[in-house]
Design a protein around this motif. Structure first.
Motif, PDB file in Angstrom:
ATOM      1  N   ARG A   1      29.241  63.989  60.749  1.00 49.97           N
ATOM      2  CA  ARG A   1      30.351  63.113  61.132  1.00 49.97           C
ATOM      3  C   ARG A   1      29.973  62.357  62.394  1.00 49.97           C
ATOM      4  NH1 ARG A   1      36.379  65.393  61.287  1.00 49.97           N
ATOM      5  NH2 ARG A   1      36.078  65.118  59.047  1.00 49.97           N
ATOM      6  N   TYR A   2      30.312  61.076  62.392  1.00 52.88           N
ATOM      7  CA  TYR A   2      30.053  60.221  63.549  1.00 52.88           C
ATOM      8  C   TYR A   2      31.334  59.474  63.924  1.00 52.88           C
ATOM      9  CZ  TYR A   2      25.128  60.991  62.449  1.00 52.88           C
ATOM     10  OH  TYR A   2      23.908  61.558  62.206  1.00 52.88           O
ATOM     11  N   PHE A   3      31.387  59.006  65.158  1.00 55.61           N
ATOM     12  CA  PHE A   3      32.516  58.232  65.662  1.00 55.61           C
ATOM     13  C   PHE A   3      31.989  56.932  66.256  1.00 55.61           C
ATOM     14  CE2 PHE A   3      33.533  62.679  65.946  1.00 55.61           C
ATOM     15  CZ  PHE A   3      34.799  62.761  65.386  1.00 55.61           C
ATOM     16  N   VAL A   4      32.668  55.843  65.960  1.00 55.56           N
ATOM     17  CA  VAL A   4      32.279  54.551  66.509  1.00 55.56           C
ATOM     18  C   VAL A   4      33.461  53.996  67.307  1.00 55.56           C
ATOM     19  CG1 VAL A   4      32.979  53.317  64.403  1.00 55.56           C
ATOM     20  CG2 VAL A   4      31.419  52.222  66.011  1.00 55.56           C
ATOM     21  N   GLY A   5      33.173  53.509  68.473  1.00 56.14           N
ATOM     22  CA  GLY A   5      34.200  52.923  69.335  1.00 56.14           C
ATOM     23  C   GLY A   5      33.834  51.507  69.724  1.00 56.14           C
TER      24      GLY A   5
ATOM     25  N   GLU B   1      44.603  51.821  75.000  1.00 54.57           N
ATOM     26  CA  GLU B   1      44.073  51.384  76.292  1.00 54.57           C
ATOM     27  C   GLU B   1      43.710  52.605  77.120  1.00 54.57           C
ATOM     28  OE1 GLU B   1      46.776  48.675  78.136  1.00 54.57           O
ATOM     29  OE2 GLU B   1      46.619  47.194  76.519  1.00 54.57           O
ATOM     30  N   LEU B   2      42.420  52.680  77.484  1.00 51.85           N
ATOM     31  CA  LEU B   2      41.903  53.798  78.254  1.00 51.85           C
ATOM     32  C   LEU B   2      40.979  53.265  79.346  1.00 51.85           C
ATOM     33  CD1 LEU B   2      40.962  56.145  75.271  1.00 51.85           C
ATOM     34  CD2 LEU B   2      42.895  56.455  76.824  1.00 51.85           C
ATOM     35  N   PRO B   3      40.833  53.985  80.448  1.00 49.32           N
ATOM     36  CA  PRO B   3      39.901  53.544  81.485  1.00 49.32           C
ATOM     37  C   PRO B   3      38.484  53.997  81.179  1.00 49.32           C
ATOM     38  CG  PRO B   3      41.084  55.475  82.247  1.00 49.32           C
ATOM     39  CD  PRO B   3      41.645  55.137  80.898  1.00 49.32           C
ATOM     40  N   GLY B   4      37.503  53.181  81.573  1.00 54.44           N
ATOM     41  CA  GLY B   4      36.099  53.554  81.487  1.00 54.44           C
ATOM     42  C   GLY B   4      35.525  53.714  82.882  1.00 54.44           C
ATOM     43  N   GLN B   5      34.477  54.527  82.999  1.00 53.89           N
ATOM     44  CA  GLN B   5      33.865  54.792  84.294  1.00 53.89           C
ATOM     45  C   GLN B   5      32.668  53.869  84.498  1.00 53.89           C
ATOM     46  OE1 GLN B   5      35.023  57.196  86.560  1.00 53.89           O
ATOM     47  NE2 GLN B   5      33.667  56.087  87.951  1.00 53.89           N
ATOM     48  N   HIS B   6      32.743  52.985  85.477  1.00 51.41           N
ATOM     49  CA  HIS B   6      31.631  52.085  85.792  1.00 51.41           C
ATOM     50  C   HIS B   6      30.598  52.828  86.616  1.00 51.41           C
ATOM     51  CE1 HIS B   6      29.491  48.481  87.163  1.00 51.41           C
ATOM     52  NE2 HIS B   6      30.085  47.849  86.166  1.00 51.41           N
ATOM     53  N   THR B   7      29.364  52.376  86.543  1.00 48.47           N
ATOM     54  CA  THR B   7      28.291  53.057  87.273  1.00 48.47           C
ATOM     55  C   THR B   7      28.491  53.007  88.787  1.00 48.47           C
ATOM     56  OG1 THR B   7      27.001  51.000  87.164  1.00 48.47           O
ATOM     57  CG2 THR B   7      26.554  52.690  85.506  1.00 48.47           C
ATOM     58  N   ASP B   8      29.217  51.969  89.287  1.00 41.32           N
ATOM     59  CA  ASP B   8      29.408  51.895  90.737  1.00 41.32           C
ATOM     60  C   ASP B   8      30.590  52.720  91.216  1.00 41.32           C
ATOM     61  OD1 ASP B   8      31.617  50.479  89.984  1.00 41.32           O
ATOM     62  OD2 ASP B   8      30.974  48.561  90.811  1.00 41.32           O
ATOM     63  N   GLY B   9      31.264  53.445  90.287  1.00 35.08           N
ATOM     64  CA  GLY B   9      32.305  54.384  90.684  1.00 35.08           C
ATOM     65  C   GLY B   9      33.725  53.966  90.365  1.00 35.08           C
ATOM     66  N   HIS B  10      33.986  52.691  90.146  1.00 33.07           N
ATOM     67  CA  HIS B  10      35.362  52.275  89.890  1.00 33.07           C
ATOM     68  C   HIS B  10      35.680  52.354  88.397  1.00 33.07           C
ATOM     69  CE1 HIS B  10      33.415  48.425  88.811  1.00 33.07           C
ATOM     70  NE2 HIS B  10      34.522  48.177  88.117  1.00 33.07           N
ATOM     71  N   GLU B  11      36.956  52.387  88.094  1.00 34.10           N
ATOM     72  CA  GLU B  11      37.401  52.466  86.713  1.00 34.10           C
ATOM     73  C   GLU B  11      37.660  51.067  86.159  1.00 34.10           C
ATOM     74  OE1 GLU B  11      40.695  55.072  86.211  1.00 34.10           O
ATOM     75  OE2 GLU B  11      39.659  56.834  87.003  1.00 34.10           O
ATOM     76  N   VAL B  12      37.329  50.878  84.889  1.00 39.61           N
ATOM     77  CA  VAL B  12      37.509  49.605  84.204  1.00 39.61           C
ATOM     78  C   VAL B  12      38.530  49.804  83.085  1.00 39.61           C
ATOM     79  CG1 VAL B  12      36.405  47.754  82.901  1.00 39.61           C
ATOM     80  CG2 VAL B  12      35.133  48.933  84.710  1.00 39.61           C
ATOM     81  N   PRO B  13      39.631  49.050  83.070  1.00 43.90           N
ATOM     82  CA  PRO B  13      40.586  49.186  81.954  1.00 43.90           C
ATOM     83  C   PRO B  13      39.990  48.635  80.668  1.00 43.90           C
ATOM     84  CG  PRO B  13      41.249  47.391  83.404  1.00 43.90           C
ATOM     85  CD  PRO B  13      40.090  48.068  84.072  1.00 43.90           C
ATOM     86  N   LEU B  14      40.062  49.419  79.603  1.00 42.65           N
ATOM     87  CA  LEU B  14      39.455  49.047  78.331  1.00 42.65           C
ATOM     88  C   LEU B  14      40.503  49.054  77.222  1.00 42.65           C
ATOM     89  CD1 LEU B  14      36.236  51.291  78.475  1.00 42.65           C
ATOM     90  CD2 LEU B  14      36.443  48.895  79.183  1.00 42.65           C
ATOM     91  N   GLY B  15      40.356  48.124  76.298  1.00 40.28           N
ATOM     92  CA  GLY B  15      41.093  48.158  75.043  1.00 40.28           C
ATOM     93  C   GLY B  15      40.154  48.695  73.976  1.00 40.28           C
ATOM     94  N   VAL B  16      40.479  49.830  73.380  1.00 41.59           N
ATOM     95  CA  VAL B  16      39.534  50.578  72.535  1.00 41.59           C
ATOM     96  C   VAL B  16      40.068  50.671  71.113  1.00 41.59           C
ATOM     97  CG1 VAL B  16      38.235  52.712  72.267  1.00 41.59           C
ATOM     98  CG2 VAL B  16      38.869  51.926  74.561  1.00 41.59           C
ATOM     99  N   SER B  17      39.151  50.468  70.152  1.00 36.33           N
ATOM    100  CA  SER B  17      39.442  50.703  68.733  1.00 36.33           C
ATOM    101  C   SER B  17      38.466  51.760  68.243  1.00 36.33           C
ATOM    102  CB  SER B  17      39.295  49.413  67.925  1.00 36.33           C
ATOM    103  OG  SER B  17      39.498  49.652  66.553  1.00 36.33           O
ATOM    104  N   LEU B  18      38.978  52.824  67.584  1.00 39.03           N
ATOM    105  CA  LEU B  18      38.154  53.961  67.191  1.00 39.03           C
ATOM    106  C   LEU B  18      38.147  54.123  65.667  1.00 39.03           C
ATOM    107  CD1 LEU B  18      39.538  56.514  69.803  1.00 39.03           C
ATOM    108  CD2 LEU B  18      37.391  55.245  69.975  1.00 39.03           C
ATOM    109  N   ASN B  19      37.071  54.710  65.179  1.00 38.35           N
ATOM    110  CA  ASN B  19      36.986  55.075  63.770  1.00 38.35           C
ATOM    111  C   ASN B  19      35.933  56.166  63.623  1.00 38.35           C
ATOM    112  OD1 ASN B  19      37.481  55.107  61.042  1.00 38.35           O
ATOM    113  ND2 ASN B  19      37.351  52.883  60.832  1.00 38.35           N
TER     114      ASN B  19
END
Length: 678
Positions: free
Chosen positions: A255-259, A229-247
């Motif tokens: 090498r590439y990364f997909v989220g 769980e990490l925060p994302g930056q919204h364009t209007d300035g506030h942070e959005v809590p995100l559930g993230v899966s990475l590979n």
């Protein structure tokens, strides 16, 4: 238009020979529906994929051996782009262009990669990846084409509620699906080619870049890639809590990364609400326990305001007592507060305030923004900072409230229903504690009055035992003296009168002695200790032996328990009950049963006889002082014996009663606690 892949294997082989993309990278780009081509350094197209044909509207045959520069609106030639590439090694470049399609033009970004001559002595080639900078309207021809793997991927990615982002090792975004805009507000097309740090809060960007570099160098992961769980930056300035899966994956040496991520704000809000409710419930529970244990109401009010501000994350909380007697509208007297200085005796008029509306039955009142709420001038108490929002509830019933409980915040706030319920629960606890304190005050006053009354009764008993006894002894002595001195001069009637007077004085003395004994049951009793009732009853039978023998009485006794009590008074209790049973046995010899039965935490002990019985309407009278059901000519006694029994049983925390019918005997029963019994 022939833009879809052939389903015939031989046709596929032909296409491979004609310039399709046989390598794995081309397959990946095809699956992602990304347009790409391959050309010679001079700009001649030698291979395209299906996405490129859909983008331009041309068939493969129309594009085969066609100069790529002919597709540029601005006349840009591939050779000029190729001049930016280092011909001696693998290198890349990208530039925005406008591609001329069969039906118009499309703004795009072309990403070029040059492969050097290899050991097979093949001609160097340039691979181009074309990305739209905005999504144009689809041509009717493209909308009618067969669904390819690329379209399947596009449709799937477009339909997913989760955001998808593909990055390279520089954290530059290579792909973003439409959900990214819904979640974070960023246009996917504008994100492509930009750095991922644009969607990461600024405070975490350097941490991300350092972690990525460390992973590339050591392969060491410091977070759980499966789910984090990490925060994302919204364009209007506030942070959005995100559930993230990475590979990550490697393709064609890169090498590439997909989220994959989703907005978990609803879950976080639910967790926050649940946490708030738990905190509030624990606060209510703590305050309730404190209310039961505390005798200081002001201390309880202070604790309540502190709990309210902490549980609701507010700045101020106050408790006002409503005194309606001070004026027509009444005043509010500040009793406790948190976040403010509580001045001794501080008051504020109740009229026109938020509290007045609540006291009038309009509450609870919730204010989300005091500046825009024109119903009230301000809060009930002045503070050093501006108050913007708050809740006010009554303490006590609306019909007769004791006061009000306020909570204030300095920011504009929307209070939840559970916040209001919490504040009302706190107010209910305070109202109950205040009411209990009032009851205890009345009880203490009553106890004080009873103690004073008992003291007066003790004084009366002392006077009765000394001051009243002396005149009675004098009357009796002088009457006996008259009888002896003037016996020859008195006739039979005179001597009878003297006998009556002496007997009356003696009975008066017995009544005073009985009243004195009645008054001293509590004050003059012995401390409680373990008492063997079998032994007590044996002593009573010894004392009554003459009476038992004279009346030929039979007494059946069951084993009795051991209890805690005053052995002297319990002995007197049994003696009064048994002597009464013998005295009121009627014409037949007395027959009595003494039994004991355990009932929960008490023993029930009964004395049953077969005597004259008692009228049901008069059964309660026998336990009153000097209440007699028979004349003295029929039965002797002062009428205080059973009253003494009741006082003794009550001192031992029990009760006594009688079940009887006239002519069918009586059963006197009493209870006594079983604590300490064997």
């Amino acid at each position: 238009m022939d833009s879809g892949p052939s389903r015939d294997p031989s046709a596929a082989a032909d296409e491979s020979e004609a310039g399709s993309f046989p390598d794995r990278k081309a397959g990946l780009l095809e699956a992602a529906d990304i347009a790409c081509f391959r050309a010679t350094p001079s700009g001649t197209i030698v291979a395209v994929n299906d996405a490129f044909t859909r983008l331009t509207g041309y068939t493969r045959s129309e594009l085969d051996e066609r100069p790529f520069g002919a597709l540029f609106d601005d006349g840009t030639r591939l050779e000029s782009l190729d001049s930016d590439l280092d011909g001696g090694s693998s290198s890349t470049t990208s530039t925005p262009v406008s591609i001329r399609t069969k039906t118009g033009s499309v703004p795009c970004t072309v990403h070029l990669e040059r492969r050097p001559r290899d050991d097979t002595d093949q001609e160097p080639t340039i691979t181009g990846i074309v990305r739209r900078r905005r999504v144009p309207a689809r041509s009717s021809a493209a909308s009618e084409s067969d669904l390819t793997y690329g379209r399947t991927f596009e449709a799937l990615a477009n339909a997913l509620p989760d955001g998808i982002i593909v990055l390279d090792t520089d954290s530059d975004i290579q792909y973003a699906n439409p959900a990214v805009e819904r979640i974070l507000g960023h246009d996917p097309d504008e994100l492509v080619g930009s750095s991922k740090v644009t969607i990461i809060p600024e405070r975490l960007r350097q941490t991300h870049l350092s972690a990525l570099q460390r992973y590339l160098e050591t392969g060491e992961r410091h977070i759980n890639w499966t789910y984090v769980e990490l925060p994302g930056q919204h364009t209007d300035g506030h942070e959005v809590p995100l559930g993230v899966s990475l590979n990550d994956f490697t393709f064609d040496g890169d090498r590439y990364f997909v989220g994959l991520f989703r907005d978990i704000s609803p879950r976080k809000e639910a967790e926050q609400t649940l946490t708030e409710k738990v905190v509030q419930l624990e606060s209510v529970s703590y305050l309730g326990r404190n209310a039961l244990e505390s005798t200081d109401i002001d201390d309880l009010l202070e604790k309540a305001t502190e709990l309210v501000t902490a549980s609701l994350n507010a700045e101020y909380a106050t408790v006002f007592e409503h005194d309606a007697a001070d004026s027509d509208a009444g005043v509010l007297r500040l009793r406790a507060g948190s976040g403010i200085d509580v001045a001794d005796g501080a008051t504020t008029p109740a009229s026109g305030s938020i509290a007045a509306a609540v006291l009038a039955g309009d509450g609870p009142i919730v204010i989300e923004d005091l500046e825009s709420d024109d119903r009230f001038d301000g809060p009930s108490v002045s503070t050093d900072r501006d108050v913007r929002s708050g809740i006010t509830v009554t303490i006590g019933p609306v019909s007769d409230p004791w006061g009000v409980l306020d909570v204030y915040a300095t920011d504009r706030r929307e209070f939840a229903d559970h916040d209001i319920d919490f504040l009302e629960s706190v107010a209910t606890i305070l109202a109950t504690a205040i009411e209990r304190q009032g009851y205890e005050r009345c009880l203490n006053e009553t106890v004080s009055e009873l103690e004073a009354s008992n003291e007066r009764l003790e004084q009366f008993a002392y006077a009765a035992s000394h001051d009243l006894q002396e005149p009675l002894r004098m009357v009796s002595s002088y009457l006996q003296l008259i009888e002896r001195r003037y016996a020859d001069e008195l006739d039979a009637e005179g001597r009878e009168f003297i006998d009556y007077a002496v007997d009356g004085a003696d009975r008066m003395r017995e009544m005073i002695d009985g009243l004195l004994e009645y008054s001293r049951i509590d004050s003059q009793g012995d401390p409680f200790e373990p008492v063997d009732l079998d032994a007590v009853l044996a002593d009573v039978l010894t004392d009554l032996q003459v009476m038992i023998d004279r009346s030929d009485a039979e007494i059946s006794i069951e084993p009795l328990p051991e209890v805690r009590g005053d052995s002297h008074q319990l002995r007197q209790l049994f003696q009064n009950l048994l002597s009464n049973a013998i005295e009121y046995s009627g014409d037949e010899p007395p027959r009595m049963d003494v039994t004991a039965e355990r009932s929960g935490r008490t023993w029930e002990i009964s004395v049953r006889d077969e005597g004259i019985g008692i009228d049901p309407d008069k059964q309660d009278r026998v336990f009153r002082v000097f209440q007699r059901l028979h004349s003295r000519e029929e039965y002797e006694g002062t009428g205080i014996g059973l009253a003494l029994c009741r006082r003794i049983v009550e001192r031992h925390s029990g009760r006594i009663w009688v079940d009887a019918e006239p002519g069918e005997g009586s059963t006197f029963s009493f209870t006594i606690p079983a604590d300490g019994s064997r």
